[in-house]
Design an enzyme around this catalytic site. Structure first.
Site, mmCIF file in Angstrom:
data_model
loop_
_atom_site.group_PDB
_atom_site.id
_atom_site.type_symbol
_atom_site.label_atom_id
_atom_site.label_comp_id
_atom_site.label_asym_id
_atom_site.label_seq_id
_atom_site.Cartn_x
_atom_site.Cartn_y
_atom_site.Cartn_z
ATOM 1 N N GLN A 107 15.376 22.252 33.502
ATOM 2 C CA GLN A 107 15.117 22.310 32.068
ATOM 3 C C GLN A 107 15.460 20.986 31.395
ATOM 4 O O GLN A 107 15.126 20.782 30.230
ATOM 5 C CB GLN A 107 15.975 23.414 31.435
ATOM 6 C CG GLN A 107 15.640 24.816 31.902
ATOM 7 C CD GLN A 107 16.612 25.837 31.322
ATOM 8 O OE1 GLN A 107 17.773 25.885 31.706
ATOM 9 N NE2 GLN A 107 16.150 26.640 30.391
ATOM 10 N N HIS A 127 10.523 21.056 31.170
ATOM 11 C CA HIS A 127 10.515 20.720 29.750
ATOM 12 C C HIS A 127 10.189 19.249 29.512
ATOM 13 O O HIS A 127 10.436 18.714 28.430
ATOM 14 C CB HIS A 127 11.853 21.075 29.108
ATOM 15 C CG HIS A 127 12.061 22.554 28.990
ATOM 16 N ND1 HIS A 127 13.312 23.145 28.887
ATOM 17 C CD2 HIS A 127 11.183 23.594 28.969
ATOM 18 C CE1 HIS A 127 13.185 24.455 28.813
ATOM 19 N NE2 HIS A 127 11.900 24.755 28.861
ATOM 20 N N ASN A 225 27.688 29.067 36.192
ATOM 21 C CA ASN A 225 27.726 28.543 34.832
ATOM 22 C C ASN A 225 29.078 28.847 34.222
ATOM 23 O O ASN A 225 29.685 29.880 34.523
ATOM 24 C CB ASN A 225 26.622 29.172 33.973
ATOM 25 C CG ASN A 225 26.474 28.489 32.633
ATOM 26 O OD1 ASN A 225 26.181 27.301 32.560
ATOM 27 N ND2 ASN A 225 26.689 29.227 31.550
#
Length: 258
Positions: A107, A127, A225
């Site tokens: 991303q 992206h 994460n």
């Protein structure tokens, strides 16, 4: 729902999964680049908290919006130019060199995977990238230095020789993703035998659907994460590690390839 494990346990379990994977889908978000000096989008210094994003439709219809957009990009330019890949980027390259990677879908628009050595054949910058500037009319892509120099000297948003508006080749808010990139990413997800999401909140779709697609195809799905993600309650998650991606992932890769 899969309960999150500690960093120490996460290294051991993740290394075991990586050791067996032959066609790994790696999905990365802003959390892997913070160690390189690039703020994430949703953190305390992220764009959502520090500035109003310029939407693509406004960029295309308003000179004032184009000036605002180019001003933001000029403000960020040094951070992107000076950033260097970190241990997470290097670990992904090591996995590719070991023949374990099917696809790396990121991303991030910082270009650090490319700088680190991830090959064009396995990389999808879903992206876009700040490493090029693109005409919104004819699609021509050029080095960013000229357009940024022009904006700095004149204060006017740069335009292409064809008259179209130039903008960094990133996907702006409200802009459609490139169909070819989406197709490559979802096809790669279908071939993967394991998927891992690194440093992403997994909030932004359709990009975040890519690792989930791999998981739905039957392969194991790991999320690493710090802080919650949108997929934490998914029944398709095999392993959830709540911790620092820079501390866990490179060590797990070292152990898997050692």
């Amino acid at each position: 729902m899969t309960a999150a494990v500690t960093q120490e346990e996460g290294v051991e379990r993740l290394s075991s999964i990586l050791r067996c994977a032959k066609q790994l889908l790696v999905f990365t978000g802003a959390g892997i680049s913070t160690a390189s000096g690039i703020p994430d989008y949703r953190g305390p210094k992220g764009v959502w908290n520090t500035r109003r994003p310029v939407f693509y439709q406004d960029f295309m219809s308003s000179r004032a919006a184009r000036i605002e957009y180019w001003s933001q990009k000029a403000e960020d330019r040094d951070a992107f130019r000076l950033a260097r890949p970190n241990a997470v980027h290097a670990a992904i390259v090591a996995l590719e060199e070991a023949g374990r990677v099917e696809l790396v879908v990121t991303q991030n628009v910082d270009g650090l995977h490319r700088v680190a050595g991830t090959s064009e054949e396995v990389l999808v910058e879903i992206h876009g990238t700040n490493g090029l500037v693109e005409c919104q009319t004819c699609g021509t892509r050029v080095d960013p230095s000229g357009p940024f120099r022009s904006f700095d000297e004149t204060g006017e948003p740069p335009v292409c020789a064809c008259g179209g508006f130039l903008k960094p080749a990133t996907i702006s808010f409200g802009q459609e993703l490139r169909r070819t990139d989406l197709t490559r990413a979802f096809e790669g997800a279908g071939r993967a035998d394991a998927a891992i999401a690194l440093g992403s909140t997994l909030l932004v779709t359709p990009a975040a659907d890519i690792p989930l697609e791999a998981a739905r195809s039957g392969c194991c799905y790991v999320i690493l994460n710090r802080g919650p993600t949108e997929h934490d309650t998914s029944p398709f998650v095999t392993l959830r590690i709540d911790g620092d991606v820079g501390a866990v992932f490179p060590q797990a890769v070292d152990e898997a390839l050692g």
